[in-house]
Design an enzyme around this catalytic site. Structure first.
Site, mmCIF file in Angstrom:
data_model
loop_
_atom_site.group_PDB
_atom_site.id
_atom_site.type_symbol
_atom_site.label_atom_id
_atom_site.label_comp_id
_atom_site.label_asym_id
_atom_site.label_seq_id
_atom_site.Cartn_x
_atom_site.Cartn_y
_atom_site.Cartn_z
ATOM 1 N N ALA A 127 0.724 -1.149 -0.129
ATOM 2 C CA ALA A 127 0.033 -0.022 -0.017
ATOM 3 C C ALA A 127 0.851 1.180 0.130
ATOM 4 O O ALA A 127 1.374 1.554 0.839
ATOM 5 C CB ALA A 127 -1.116 -0.096 1.156
ATOM 6 N N GLY A 134 0.731 10.069 -5.591
ATOM 7 C CA GLY A 134 0.315 8.835 -6.635
ATOM 8 C C GLY A 134 2.089 8.534 -7.040
ATOM 9 O O GLY A 134 2.463 7.934 -6.334
ATOM 10 N N SER A 135 2.254 9.122 -8.194
ATOM 11 C CA SER A 135 3.571 8.876 -8.610
ATOM 12 C C SER A 135 4.980 9.244 -7.746
ATOM 13 O O SER A 135 6.041 8.769 -7.761
ATOM 14 C CB SER A 135 3.884 9.446 -10.251
ATOM 15 N N THR A 161 -2.945 -3.427 -5.052
ATOM 16 C CA THR A 161 -3.277 -4.630 -5.932
ATOM 17 C C THR A 161 -3.098 -5.614 -4.597
ATOM 18 O O THR A 161 -2.362 -5.853 -3.942
ATOM 19 C CB THR A 161 -2.078 -4.768 -6.728
ATOM 20 N N ASP A 252 13.554 -1.613 -7.582
ATOM 21 C CA ASP A 252 14.633 -2.326 -8.568
ATOM 22 C C ASP A 252 14.669 -3.498 -9.107
ATOM 23 O O ASP A 252 15.027 -4.046 -10.042
ATOM 24 C CB ASP A 252 15.959 -1.915 -7.996
ATOM 25 N N ARG A 255 10.304 -3.797 -10.781
ATOM 26 C CA ARG A 255 9.956 -3.314 -12.113
ATOM 27 C C ARG A 255 10.627 -4.292 -13.255
ATOM 28 O O ARG A 255 9.706 -4.223 -14.364
ATOM 29 C CB ARG A 255 10.607 -1.843 -12.387
ATOM 30 N N GLY A 354 -9.106 -5.716 -37.230
ATOM 31 C CA GLY A 354 -10.452 -4.978 -37.481
ATOM 32 C C GLY A 354 -11.541 -5.582 -36.579
ATOM 33 O O GLY A 354 -11.431 -5.479 -35.251
ATOM 34 N N GLU A 378 3.739 0.641 -10.619
ATOM 35 C CA GLU A 378 4.955 0.647 -10.323
ATOM 36 C C GLU A 378 5.621 1.764 -11.005
ATOM 37 O O GLU A 378 7.048 1.617 -11.276
ATOM 38 C CB GLU A 378 5.371 -0.892 -10.995
ATOM 39 N N THR A 380 4.414 5.328 -13.264
ATOM 40 C CA THR A 380 4.207 5.635 -14.669
ATOM 41 C C THR A 380 5.316 5.865 -15.940
ATOM 42 O O THR A 380 6.499 5.889 -15.124
ATOM 43 C CB THR A 380 3.449 7.024 -14.665
#
Length: 401
Positions: A127, A134-135, A161, A252, A255, A354, A378, A380
């Site tokens: 969390a 945010g970022s 998550t 590290d 990601r 299509g 993780e 942006t």
């Protein structure tokens, strides 16, 4: 000389993982895309048991220790190889397998041996994100105050998550907002702790089977030893940066694993597209030059090259982590490259096919929906590029924002 081939043990692990994706994940992919907010899919329980068994035996084949001083192909490279294959099956289902969440990566990165033994076997979510943070992880406003032998947490977390299904949550909180990044620590909060409340589970565009929760902490008390890492904030800028760096070390390792998710989703879309186009008589002819190829063939070549470039960058970042080499820049580079590639490839595949690509007759539209979040969580796309720029220019986060 650089060797771009996987060792035999990892190839075997790759093949085994692909068989799991083919037989267990892909067949139920559409089923659970249509069932949001469901309990943990019962089909995933055997996978969780298999993972637990491998963990007791010391990890997946090919992910063990090497001889001292030798090149190591360890748990990080194994994770990205396995992750790509399982996400070829379904990325949301991978994130829903019980027993291994982002919080487990944090415990593995900065936890003490006692904490790893005590909490490492729990299914731990992470969390971090807040309504106003945010970022920018350093803007965390959730507080942790020491009261005797207990920490008291107060704040709200969003977009967590696994926050509903997990057994514990690793929470980022600040000990003192006036001291900046160095005061941010991570804490282990078991589910059921008084003061921890599940506020809601989000409705989402993609990864619908994976639960994404909002959590509230109101005078939530946990034992003092539930803090990960050192308790001291530090009085100097250098000490605070070092302390925050320990917390950020988690990314590290994770990601590249997230980049591997984009690889699996994009590869799945590209393979489905090739099959649909081949059924209409459109096949790539690699004997011809690009200028002598059709427009559709040229698009396929470009997407294949983009996918391979992202894969090699991801393998590099994971390999560096396994061999104790600083990989913060490479981890951000592969996350940025793979995240962008995944979105571009899946959307282009929908376009090339299509009506079949846009309808639910194939998984292409689902893969396009699933891929977008991989470019966001993780860190942006923009944050990853900022991190890379700081490394290349030799500037601190304070100097380049």
């Amino acid at each position: 000389m650089i060797n771009y081939e996987l060792p035999t043990k990892l190839k075997n692990l790759q093949q085994m993982s692909h068989q799991v994706a083919v037989s267990m994940l892909r067949p139920i992919s559409r089923k659970y895309d249509r069932i949001e907010h469901c309990p943990t899919p019962e089909e995933l329980v055997p996978l969780a048991q298999m993972r637990a068994q491998l963990s007791r035996k010391g990890g997946a084949p090919g992910a063990g220790e090497s001889e001292p001083g030798a090149v190591r192909n360890g748990v990080n490279l194994a994770a990205v190889v396995v992750g790509e294959e399982l996400c070829w099956g379904d990325v949301g289902l991978l994130l829903s397998i019980p027993g291994q969440g982002l919080g487990n990566a944090a415990i593995s990165a900065v936890g003490t041996p006692e904490q790893k033994e005590r909490f490492g076997k729990l299914y731990c979510a992470m969390a971090i994100t807040e309504p106003e943070a945010g970022s920018d992880s350093a803007a965390v406003a959730t507080t942790a105050v020491l009261d005797g032998d207990e920490w008291v947490l107060n704040g709200e977390k969003i977009f967590c998550t696994g926050g509903q299904r997990c057994e514990a949550v690793v929470v980022w909180a600040t000990l003192d907002r006036s001291k900046g990044k160095g005061a941010i620590k991570s804490f282990i909060v078991p589910k059921g702790t008084p003061g921890l409340t599940l506020l809601r589970v989000e409705d989402k565009m993609g990864l619908r089977v994976s639960d994404t929760a909002a959590l509230s902490f109101q005078n939530c008390r946990i034992p003092r030893d539930h803090l990960l890492g050192q308790e001291s904030v530090g009085d100097t800028d250098a000490a605070r940066r070092k302390a925050f760096g320990g917390v950020m070390q988690t990314f590290d390792n994770t990601r590249p694993a997230v980049a591997a998710m984009a690889l699996g989703v994009a590869r799945a879309a590209l393979e489905i597209t090739r099959e649909l186009l081949a059924a209409e008589g459109v096949k790539a002819d690699y004997a011809r030059t690009l200028n002598n190829s059709t427009a559709i063939e040229a698009e396929l070549y470009r997407m294949e090259a983009d996918l391979e470039a992202a894969r090699l960058m991801t393998w590099q970042a994971a390999w560096m982590a396994d061999n104790s080499q600083p990989n913060s820049m490479q981890a951000s580079m592969c996350k940025a490259k793979a995240g962008r590639m995944g979105t571009e490839v899946t959307l282009k595949c929908v376009e090339l096919c299509g009506a079949l690509g846009y309808s639910e007759h194939t998984l292409l539209e689902k893969l396009a929906r699933d891929s977008k979040i991989i470019d966001i969580f993780e860190g942006t796309q923009q944050i990853q590029q900022l991190i890379v720029a700081r490394h290349l220019l030799g500037l601190s986060s304070r100097e380049l924002k």
